[in-house]
Design a protein around this motif. Structure first.
Motif, PDB file in Angstrom:
ATOM      1  N   HIS A 289      20.025  46.312  41.293  1.00  9.69           N
ATOM      2  CA  HIS A 289      20.331  47.775  41.520  1.00  9.69           C
ATOM      3  C   HIS A 289      18.878  48.462  41.422  1.00  9.69           C
ATOM      4  O   HIS A 289      17.927  47.876  40.998  1.00  9.69           O
ATOM      5  CB  HIS A 289      21.161  48.194  40.263  1.00  9.69           C
ATOM      6  CG  HIS A 289      22.616  48.077  40.269  1.00  9.69           C
ATOM      7  ND1 HIS A 289      23.156  46.746  40.000  1.00  9.69           N
ATOM      8  CD2 HIS A 289      23.394  48.646  40.963  1.00  9.69           C
ATOM      9  CE1 HIS A 289      24.554  46.831  40.270  1.00  9.69           C
ATOM     10  NE2 HIS A 289      24.502  48.033  40.911  1.00  9.69           N
ATOM     11  N   ARG A 363      15.802  56.757  46.021  1.00 10.79           N
ATOM     12  CA  ARG A 363      17.204  56.572  45.731  1.00 10.79           C
ATOM     13  C   ARG A 363      17.570  55.771  44.516  1.00 10.79           C
ATOM     14  O   ARG A 363      18.591  55.067  44.629  1.00 10.79           O
ATOM     15  CB  ARG A 363      18.018  56.106  46.849  1.00 10.79           C
ATOM     16  CG  ARG A 363      17.777  57.210  48.033  1.00 10.79           C
ATOM     17  CD  ARG A 363      18.469  56.783  49.375  1.00 10.79           C
ATOM     18  NE  ARG A 363      18.129  55.411  49.848  1.00 10.79           N
ATOM     19  CZ  ARG A 363      18.640  54.319  49.704  1.00 10.79           C
ATOM     20  NH1 ARG A 363      20.075  54.053  49.205  1.00 10.79           N
ATOM     21  NH2 ARG A 363      18.391  52.971  50.275  1.00 10.79           N
ATOM     22  N   GLU A 365      19.585  54.345  41.182  1.00  9.03           N
ATOM     23  CA  GLU A 365      20.978  54.179  40.819  1.00  9.03           C
ATOM     24  C   GLU A 365      20.804  54.505  39.054  1.00  9.03           C
ATOM     25  O   GLU A 365      21.832  54.941  38.675  1.00  9.03           O
ATOM     26  CB  GLU A 365      21.606  52.904  41.331  1.00  9.03           C
ATOM     27  CG  GLU A 365      21.789  52.887  42.708  1.00  9.03           C
ATOM     28  CD  GLU A 365      22.268  51.149  43.040  1.00  9.03           C
ATOM     29  OE1 GLU A 365      23.370  51.278  42.967  1.00  9.03           O
ATOM     30  OE2 GLU A 365      21.103  50.282  42.938  1.00  9.03           O
ATOM     31  N   VAL A 406      22.325  59.566  40.761  1.00  6.89           N
ATOM     32  CA  VAL A 406      22.134  58.552  39.942  1.00  6.89           C
ATOM     33  C   VAL A 406      23.435  58.410  39.119  1.00  6.89           C
ATOM     34  O   VAL A 406      24.137  59.358  38.764  1.00  6.89           O
ATOM     35  CB  VAL A 406      21.018  58.928  38.989  1.00  6.89           C
ATOM     36  CG1 VAL A 406      20.755  58.309  37.614  1.00  6.89           C
ATOM     37  CG2 VAL A 406      19.478  59.277  39.791  1.00  6.89           C
ATOM     38  N   GLN A 407      23.600  56.895  38.995  1.00  6.75           N
ATOM     39  CA  GLN A 407      24.740  56.690  38.177  1.00  6.75           C
ATOM     40  C   GLN A 407      24.726  56.765  36.909  1.00  6.75           C
ATOM     41  O   GLN A 407      25.795  56.952  35.933  1.00  6.75           O
ATOM     42  CB  GLN A 407      25.347  55.234  38.764  1.00  6.75           C
ATOM     43  CG  GLN A 407      25.713  55.033  40.242  1.00  6.75           C
ATOM     44  CD  GLN A 407      25.937  53.843  40.786  1.00  6.75           C
ATOM     45  OE1 GLN A 407      25.798  52.928  39.992  1.00  6.75           O
ATOM     46  NE2 GLN A 407      25.814  53.704  41.925  1.00  6.75           N
TER      47      GLN A 407
END
Length: 618
Positions: A289, A363, A365, A406-407
């Protein structure tokens, strides 16, 4: 350490050179001779076997034993001579010729030879085992160190005896054990390979003096800080040193050995064993990730990057406004610092446009937010700077994370945010509230992690103590009774990664760091370890400093969960819309601080210091 390596070091040149060939000749021939002796003895006492039958059965036993020993490795030095493992292999290997002789014996002499065959087999095994034991004694006697630094080993249990065994097997070793000390009364008269227990740990200095040892090695798997402190105080003012072997966790399950002996460091004195949560889940989340770390060049940020890098993320973006810090981080990760790759980002979290561009390009995560201003006295004098970085900077990172999907977001906080009395604590408490607010208004996981003082971090007290002690003092301590919670940098970073894995939306994760430690005790123990004494100067608590830190604010008493030694509490959201702007005057910031922090005037600094008192270190 590798057993075979230790074994080969220990044995004499004749057995080291061409070891497998020598072992075949020596051990194989020895077993053959002993088998012949055993069968001759059987022939002597038995009247049921004819000489030719005995000769046939003995020949079968010798030939099959030799062949089986080559196949199983008994004669190829695959296990240590005279060890329990070799004896087990000897018995297992000897079963093969036993079966062969039984078959031949039953075919030629019938069942009448059964007793003689079993007797010859048992006698051969006993003689072969005894010969190996005597060979081991001879090898150990010949390999016992003739020189080496004489040392006293603290602890006569498994770790201590293993360490002594390795010391005595290396004739060119650096250490020569001369005594044990151990507090277990059951070991009061214990002796191992000529090294005996000569006292308790409280008598270490006396034992060192009696034996002529130059120092001590602590060989206790989970030795506590009090033991190290007591040893350091006993040896203070002498030329004797103290070292230790790592704990089982540090050694990752490898047996402690001579090569793992290291100097004691301050981490051994923090009053509890270091605690590392299980990072299996964190590793599964990070591997493959995209990860971004702010404040990547700092003490926490750089170690965090190193641990994340080892988990094989798809990409690791390291963001900091300090180019020199990024340069040092690059060197520690790859051994070079060209800084021409996109994974090192020079940017300031105060700049929302720059952050938006970074998030859009990479980008991420998962985001770990470690960027902050952290020096309490400086922020007391410049509270607006704390506001711009720790509050609005955090909100800028949160906004970029939300905008770009963003997770998981982990905000790195401090125990000073619990019931804050300083600008630093208040700004970090607001940052925790902003993180909780984001969690309440999005489906992503936004959480904070809160821990105490980090040993060895830039600007922390312990490196400052070391520098002051090196220069002869004085060592400056704010108050004789002041206490703090301590963590090591790797431990703190492991907690941050753990928070990424198990933290739920809006939670604050707090490590159970055991009992707080008196700062002055740490300073005195450091003097003992550095073999010096210098004065201690008490400067008084500075504005905003607490005598004792706490882990929770009064409204966080309800713990919602616990994993291992990590508590989960719910953070209280602070709406970012209510924040005064970065350029707001101090009065507006103070008014806001009062509204959210129970009226504490935490954003107005003061340079006032308490009276200075100087005393001599004991």
């Amino acid at each position: 350490m590798n057993t075979e390596t230790d074994q080969s070091r220990a044995e004499r040149p004749g057995l080291q050179r061409n070891a497998p060939q020598v072992a075949v000749a020596v051990l194989g021939t020895s077993d053959a001779v002993l088998a012949i002796v055993s069968w001759a003895f059987v022939l002597l006492i038995s009247s049921r076997l004819a000489p030719l039958e005995t000769l046939l059965l003995g020949a079968v036993a010798v030939i099959v034993q030799f062949a089986a020993g080559l196949v199983t490795g008994l004669y190829l030095r695959r296990v240590a001579i005279g060890s329990a493992a070799e004896f087990r292999l000897l018995v297992a290997t000897s079963l093969v010729p036993l079966v062969a002789v039984l078959i031949v014996g039953l075919a030629t002499a019938g069942t009448g030879a059964l007793v003689e065959i079993l007797l010859a087999w048992a006698l051969t095994v006993v003689l072969a085992g005894t010969s190996r034991f005597l060979l081991r004694v001879w090898l150990d006697r010949g390999s016992r160190p003739l020189s080496g630094t004489p040392v006293v080993v603290v602890g006569a249990s498994l770790v201590g005896t293993t360490l002594v065994e390795q010391m005595l097997r290396d004739k060119d070793g650096a250490y020569l054990p001369v005594a044990f000390v151990d507090d277990d009364t059951a070991r009061r008269r214990f002796s191992f390979r000529g090294v005996r227990v000569r006292g308790t740990t409280s008598q270490l200095a006396e034992v060192i003096s009696e034996t002529g040892a130059e120092g001590a090695v602590v060989a206790i798997g989970r030795a506590d800080a009090d033991l190290y402190a007591d040893i350091a105080e006993q040896l203070a003012g002498t030329d004797h040193w103290v070292r230790t072997v790592p704990s089982a966790r540090e050694m990752l399950g490898v047996k402690p050995g001579v090569g793992s002996i290291r100097d004691i460091d301050v981490a051994d004195l923090i009053g509890r064993p270091t605690s590392f949560p299980d990072l299996t889940l964190a590793r599964s989340m990070i591997t493959g990730h995209r990860v971004l770390v702010t404040g990547a060049g700092g003490s926490i940020g750089s170690e965090l990057c190193r641990q994340i890098h080892a988990m094989d993320p798809a990409s690791l973006i390291m963001l900091d406004r300090d180019e020199s810090a990024l340069h040092a981080l690059s060197m520690s990760l790859s051994g070079s610092a060209l800084l021409d790759t996109p994974d090192f980002v020079l940017a300031d979290i105060r700049d929302p446009e720059a952050l938006d561009e970074v998030f859009a390009r990479h980008r991420p995560e998962i985001v770990f937010h470690a960027a902050a201003l952290k020096h309490l006295p400086m922020l007391e004098s410049y509270p607006e700077e704390a506001w711009k970085t720790n509050v609005h900077g955090t909100q800028n990172v949160i906004a970029a994370a939300r905008s770009h999907g963003v997770q998981r977001f982990v905000n790195v906080s401090t125990d000073k945010a619990a019931d804050p009395t300083s600008v630093l604590g208040a700004s970090k408490r607001v940052a925790e509230g902003l993180t909780a607010s984001a969690a309440a208004t999005t489906d992503a996981v936004f959480a904070s992690v809160r821990f105490g003082n980090v040993i060895g971090s830039r600007g922390s007290a312990i490196p400052a103590f070391a520098e002051q002690i090196r220069h002869g003092g004085p060592v400056t301590v704010t108050d004789e009774d002041v206490t703090r919670y301590f963590m090591t940098i790797p431990e703190a970073c492991a907690l941050v990664l753990f928070a990424c894995a198990v933290g739920n939306r809006g939670e604050i994760l707090v490590l159970d760091m055991g009992s707080p430690v008196r700062i002055v005790d740490i300073a005195r123990r450091m003097m003992a370890l550095m073999d010096t004494t210098c004065p201690i100067r008490y400067t008084g608590l500075r504005h905003g400093e607490k005598l004792h830190e706490v882990l929770f604010t009064p409204d966080e008493k309800d713990v919602v969960g616990r994993h291992d030694r990590v508590f989960h509490v719910l953070g209280h959201p602070i709406d970012p819309v209510t924040l005064p702007q970065p350029e707001s005057d101090l009065d507006s910031i103070v008014t806001f601080g009062r509204s959210v922090l129970d009226g504490a005037d935490t954003f107005r600094g003061s340079a006032a210091l308490h009276p200075v008192e100087e005393v001599s270190s004991r």
